[in-house]
Enzyme design. Structure first.
Site, PDB file in Angstrom:
ATOM      1  N   CYS A 125       1.448  -1.463   0.477  1.00 17.87           N
ATOM      2  CA  CYS A 125      -0.352  -0.197  -0.038  1.00 17.87           C
ATOM      3  C   CYS A 125       1.082   1.016  -0.024  1.00 17.87           C
ATOM      4  O   CYS A 125       1.176   1.893  -0.876  1.00 17.87           O
ATOM      5  CB  CYS A 125      -0.708  -0.156   1.181  1.00 17.87           C
ATOM      6  SG  CYS A 125      -0.273  -0.685   2.480  1.00 17.87           S
ATOM      7  N   ARG A 144       7.920 -10.905   5.622  1.00 15.93           N
ATOM      8  CA  ARG A 144       7.517 -10.234   6.963  1.00 15.93           C
ATOM      9  C   ARG A 144       8.115 -11.034   8.049  1.00 15.93           C
ATOM     10  O   ARG A 144       8.460 -12.167   8.048  1.00 15.93           O
ATOM     11  CB  ARG A 144       6.158 -10.437   7.155  1.00 15.93           C
ATOM     12  CG  ARG A 144       5.054  -9.537   6.955  1.00 15.93           C
ATOM     13  CD  ARG A 144       3.908  -9.370   6.559  1.00 15.93           C
ATOM     14  NE  ARG A 144       2.865  -9.096   5.711  1.00 15.93           N
ATOM     15  CZ  ARG A 144       1.608  -8.021   5.751  1.00 15.93           C
ATOM     16  NH1 ARG A 144       0.839  -9.294   6.582  1.00 15.93           N
ATOM     17  NH2 ARG A 144       1.201  -7.836   4.926  1.00 15.93           N
ATOM     18  N   GLN A 155       0.724 -11.667  -2.447  1.00 15.59           N
ATOM     19  CA  GLN A 155      -0.753 -11.170  -2.339  1.00 15.59           C
ATOM     20  C   GLN A 155      -1.117 -10.927  -3.761  1.00 15.59           C
ATOM     21  O   GLN A 155      -0.537 -10.470  -4.474  1.00 15.59           O
ATOM     22  CB  GLN A 155      -1.012 -10.186  -0.983  1.00 15.59           C
ATOM     23  CG  GLN A 155      -0.474 -11.219   0.316  1.00 15.59           C
ATOM     24  CD  GLN A 155      -1.078  -9.606   1.053  1.00 15.59           C
ATOM     25  OE1 GLN A 155      -0.752  -8.772   0.780  1.00 15.59           O
ATOM     26  NE2 GLN A 155      -1.707 -10.245   2.003  1.00 15.59           N
ATOM     27  N   ASP A 162      -2.915  -8.291  -4.787  1.00 13.84           N
ATOM     28  CA  ASP A 162      -3.194  -7.197  -3.584  1.00 13.84           C
ATOM     29  C   ASP A 162      -3.669  -6.449  -4.504  1.00 13.84           C
ATOM     30  O   ASP A 162      -2.869  -6.145  -5.477  1.00 13.84           O
ATOM     31  CB  ASP A 162      -1.398  -6.854  -2.475  1.00 13.84           C
ATOM     32  CG  ASP A 162      -1.455  -5.745  -1.632  1.00 13.84           C
ATOM     33  OD1 ASP A 162      -3.469  -6.165  -1.259  1.00 13.84           O
ATOM     34  OD2 ASP A 162      -1.079  -4.794  -1.445  1.00 13.84           O
ATOM     35  N   HIS A 166      -5.165  -2.101  -4.852  1.00 11.99           N
ATOM     36  CA  HIS A 166      -5.522  -0.733  -3.630  1.00 11.99           C
ATOM     37  C   HIS A 166      -6.630   0.236  -5.097  1.00 11.99           C
ATOM     38  O   HIS A 166      -5.855   0.591  -5.931  1.00 11.99           O
ATOM     39  CB  HIS A 166      -4.436   0.056  -3.880  1.00 11.99           C
ATOM     40  CG  HIS A 166      -3.957  -0.920  -2.187  1.00 11.99           C
ATOM     41  ND1 HIS A 166      -2.574  -1.606  -2.676  1.00 11.99           N
ATOM     42  CD2 HIS A 166      -3.893  -1.389  -1.044  1.00 11.99           C
ATOM     43  CE1 HIS A 166      -2.249  -2.021  -1.664  1.00 11.99           C
ATOM     44  NE2 HIS A 166      -3.090  -1.707  -0.776  1.00 11.99           N
ATOM     45  N   LYS A 171     -14.399  -2.854   7.476  1.00 10.43           N
ATOM     46  CA  LYS A 171     -14.028  -3.393   7.012  1.00 10.43           C
ATOM     47  C   LYS A 171     -15.107  -4.558   6.793  1.00 10.43           C
ATOM     48  O   LYS A 171     -15.697  -4.299   7.606  1.00 10.43           O
ATOM     49  CB  LYS A 171     -12.567  -4.597   6.947  1.00 10.43           C
ATOM     50  CG  LYS A 171     -12.693  -4.332   7.908  1.00 10.43           C
ATOM     51  CD  LYS A 171     -11.156  -5.480   8.845  1.00 10.43           C
ATOM     52  CE  LYS A 171     -11.066  -5.452  10.153  1.00 10.43           C
ATOM     53  NZ  LYS A 171     -10.456  -6.296  10.749  1.00 10.43           N
ATOM     54  N   HIS A 203      -8.303  -1.015   0.308  1.00  6.53           N
ATOM     55  CA  HIS A 203      -7.411  -1.967  -0.058  1.00  6.53           C
ATOM     56  C   HIS A 203      -8.149  -3.173  -0.008  1.00  6.53           C
ATOM     57  O   HIS A 203      -9.236  -3.239   0.808  1.00  6.53           O
ATOM     58  CB  HIS A 203      -6.528  -1.969   1.373  1.00  6.53           C
ATOM     59  CG  HIS A 203      -5.567  -0.800   2.310  1.00  6.53           C
ATOM     60  ND1 HIS A 203      -4.298  -0.866   2.079  1.00  6.53           N
ATOM     61  CD2 HIS A 203      -5.997   0.239   2.707  1.00  6.53           C
ATOM     62  CE1 HIS A 203      -4.352   0.114   2.830  1.00  6.53           C
ATOM     63  NE2 HIS A 203      -5.191   0.640   2.959  1.00  6.53           N
TER      64      HIS A 203
END
Length: 773
Positions: A426, A455, A473, A475, A477, A556, A601
């Site tokens: 992000c 991580r 991911q 992922d 946005h 969320k 997200h």
């Protein structure tokens, strides 16, 4: 405020609950035949290696009971005073019926006894909502009600009932650990299915699987005694006096304010800090088992004391335990770590802990998952981007990760400046949005990224593909205007349904709303929560509300996915973020000035690695054809047909299918059986007749034969099954059979010993039989 033995390490202090008592029952007997740890049968079953430690702790156990008796007398006196005062209260049941009671005397169990016997038999805990309160709280069945209230009785079938049942079970486990091994107890919460207790053993002692039987035997004894759960409320100083021999409890208590009110529970000789509630007595447990032992650390910190974690499971009936044990055995067979090795999908190595080595078969599945999402992105007009893996830490200071997330990041110095591997995408996408001026006409801007993330998970937390250090991911946005939030939510939920339906996964959704500490004004939250709720309503699917569980930067939608064994996983998410656009000063030009975008997200697979693990276990490695790393095995019946087998392979490979040839000198039937056990979707047997007619003889991994097919027709059929991403074999469709790839939980995967009678016949006879079919 209360203290909790059963909270997570990160949230040990619990909430305050009013006092509880047991209608004057004797503390010394506590509903049990033998409540003292040093007397009777309990002392005789102490394991010899640990006996000295148990004897050393006995004075501490005695002291706890003696102090508890003093504190409990106050509860008895309060009930006596309440009886004399006889203040009436009204108790409203779910059907609207109202019963009369006495404040400080009448308990939920008293009310339950006026209802049918089946209600009393199944009830394990209550929910009580005072007339002046906004929310209900869980309440012991034997805890006196204090004011006018509504009352709901919960059974083991309810989530609240399960939590209470397993919370109480953890105390029984704690008692067994103390009396068998002389441990210091730390925390013991209920979990999704079962419970655990973390304990400290002096002098580097550990528990092994050989100790499970002793723990279970002690638990059975505690259950047989039907020890009552009793509750008292004490001051901080009183709690410290009781637990001064246990440094872990002292640390918990010392972290509470001086004026804190702390609740304690007792069953038998075991007294513990706990917010409750609990079962009336230990006899509610009808079956119990210790199912795992593992390592842990105090406060989840590897630099603190090492602990032994003991997991357990209990049920109110034996049939539930049998069902649970069957599911656990099935889960072991489906363990992605085991299947990953058997199918040569992936492995881990100490040279890079927490980072997976995907072998060719595993890479096929991994890349197919990514390509599937890429196709979905195209249909839903997402733009894929590529962003750096390493960023200067100034970025993480801007985003807030340096302050709140640094311990989970890999950081290092380059030319006297601190850099870090990205743990999420992000902030990089915010930099991309801010790289030039943006117009409202460009929005929504949908940026997708499969970038590698790292991580810094503790080594003890690493677990197969479900908890790794290196992952990717799906992922993405979305930067949009406030009026575009709802349409984007609709698009996301449509994508989610399509992807999960393709996998054959069931899921549930929940809306998590504003927490007490939040960023932004109420008007902004009202608009965001309204958009989320409206989008969920319009799906026509059931969803739940999680009040106050949203992130501080926005509400969320949480999605819980269920596999073939009905285990729950958190994968997909949709989060509204008001914070990062402010932190990065993101703006877009409107006709009248500048506005700040809303950032969404979202992920559907979540971690590709985690979804890989879930699907491996969901399908029991019997992959649907489109995902399968082993789609086709060609089996030549003899050396004379090997060349034709290679031609078949090449033609199917040109169609982008994964094809192998078994060129060994084994008998045909042995080759077919091995291919079936290796979970090839299709096994094509070829001999001289097939070579002459340019055909193949088709079998599937479920040991069914489907006769002769021309190579051209077969290729078309397989490509149709592949492109449609069907969960059902093309041949089962055509025959009217519609069994799905994912086996039901009560069906065991094909075992190596499962050899059909057909396999005992000669190779040539089998081939002739297949041709007839």
């Amino acid at each position: 405020m209360g203290a909790d033995c059963c909270a997570t390490p990160e949230a040990l202090p619990g909430a305050e609950h009013p006092h509880n008592m047991q209608n004057g029952a004797s503390l010394l007997s506590n509903g049990s035949h033998n409540s003292h740890p040093s007397k009777g049968k309990q002392a005789s079953v102490v394991a010899k290696p640990h006996k000295a430690y148990v004897q050393k702790r006995e004075p501490y156990y005695h002291k706890r009971v003696e102090l508890f008796e003093q504190y409990y007398q106050r509860e008895v006196d309060r009930v006596a005073e309440a009886k004399q005062a006889a203040s009436p209260i009204k108790v409203t049941l779910p059907d609207g019926a109202v019963q009369q009671g006495v404040a400080g005397v009448t308990t939920p169990m008293d009310v339950a006894k006026t209802l049918p016997k089946s209600v009393v038999k199944k009830a394990v805990v209550a929910k009580v909502k005072a007339a002046s309160a906004d929310d209900a709280i869980t309440w012991d069945l034997l805890r006196p009600l204090e004011t006018d209230c509504s009352l709901e009785l919960c059974t083991f079938d309810d989530k609240t009932g399960k939590d209470t049942f397993w919370h109480s079970s953890s105390h029984i486990l704690g008692q067994a650990l103390e009396l068998e091994f002389g441990v210091d107890l730390t925390i013991g919460p209920s979990i999704e299915e079962g419970f655990y207790y973390d304990c400290y053993l002096e002098d580097g002692r550990t528990l092994t699987d050989a100790d499970k039987a002793a723990i279970e035997k002690r638990m059975q004894q505690v259950v047989k005694e039907s020890q009552s759960f009793q509750r008292v409320v004490v001051t901080r100083d009183e709690a410290l006096a009781m637990f001064q021999e246990n440094k872990f409890k002292v640390e918990i208590i010392s972290g509470l304010p001086q004026t804190a009110t702390i609740s304690l529970y007792r069953c038998g000789p075991m007294v513990d800090l706990c917010h409750g509630p609990h079962l009336p007595n230990t006899g509610y447990l009808k079956t119990q088992a210790v199912n795992n032992l593992s390592r842990a650390f105090w406060r989840a910190d590897v630099n603190k004391d090492p602990l032994q974690r003991v997991y357990g499971i209990t049920f109110p009936d034996k049939e539930s335990m049998k069902d649970y044990q069957h599911r656990m055995e099935e889960a072991k067979k489906r363990d992605h770590r085991l299947l990953g090795t058997q199918q040569e999908l992936f492995f881990f190595d100490r040279m890079s802990p927490g980072s997976c080595f995907f072998l060719p078969n595993g890479a096929r599945v991994y890349n197919t998952l990514v390509e599937f999402i890429r196709e979905v992105y195209w249909d839903y007009e997402y733009e894929e981007v590529v962003t750096p893996n390493i960023y200067n830490f100034d970025l993480w200071k801007t985003s807030g990760h340096a302050e709140h997330y640094k311990q989970n990041m890999f950081s290092f110095d380059i030319e006297k400046q601190e850099f870090g591997l990205k743990p999420m995408n992000c902030p990089g996408h915010c930099v991309m949005f801010a790289s030039r001026a943006r117009s409202y006409r460009e929005l929504p801007l949908r940026l997708a990224d499969f970038g590698v993330l790292h991580r810094n998970e503790y080594s003890g937390a690493l677990q197969g593909l479900t908890r790794v250090r290196r992952f990717q991911q799906d992922d993405a946005h979305v930067f949009c205007r406030p009026d575009q939030i709802k349409p984007e939510l609709h698009r996301f939920l449509q994508m989610l349904k399509m992807v999960y339906d393709t996998f054959g996964l069931h899921y549930k959704m929940a809306l998590s709303t504003r927490p007490q500490e939040k960023l932004g004004d109420d008007a902004m939250w009202d608009q965001a929560e309204g958009a989320l709720q409206g989008a969920l309503d319009e799906t026509g699917l059931d969803w739940e509300m999680n009040p106050g569980d949203g992130a501080f930067y926005g509400p969320k939608i949480d999605i819980t996915v269920y596999d073939a064994l009905m285990r729950k996983f958190q994968c997909a998410t949709m989060q509204l973020d008001f914070q990062l656009p402010i932190r990065f000063n993101l703006q877009y030009q409107t006709e009248t000035g500048h506005e700040r975008p809303v950032m969404l997200h979202r992920a559907i697979l979540g971690s590709v690695e985690r979804m890989f693990a879930i699907l491996t276990e969901h399908y029991a490695a019997k992959w649907p054809f489109w995902l399968s790393p082993r789609q086709v095995m060609v089996v030549p019946i003899s050396e004379a047909s090997l060349e034709y087998a290679q031609q078949v392979r090449l033609q199917l490979r040109k169609a982008k299918l994964h094809v192998d040839v078994d060129a060994t000198d084994r008998k045909m039937q042995k080759k077919v059986r091995e291919a079936q056990l290796a979970q090839y979707n299709y096994i094509l047997v070829v001999g001289e007749q097939e070579m002459k007619e340019q055909t193949v003889n088709v079998r599937t991994r479920d040991m069914e034969t489907h006769g002769m097919h021309s190579l051209k027709d077969l290729t078309a059929k397989l490509l149709e099954e592949h492109s449609s991403r069907s969960l059902v074999s093309a041949f089962k469709k055509s025959s009217g059979l519609h069994a799905h790839v994912g086996q039901p939980a009560n069906q065991e995967p094909v075992a190596a010993a499962a050899v059909s009678a057909e396999a005992e016949q000669s190779d040539n006879h089998q081939l002739d039989k297949a041709r007839v079919n």
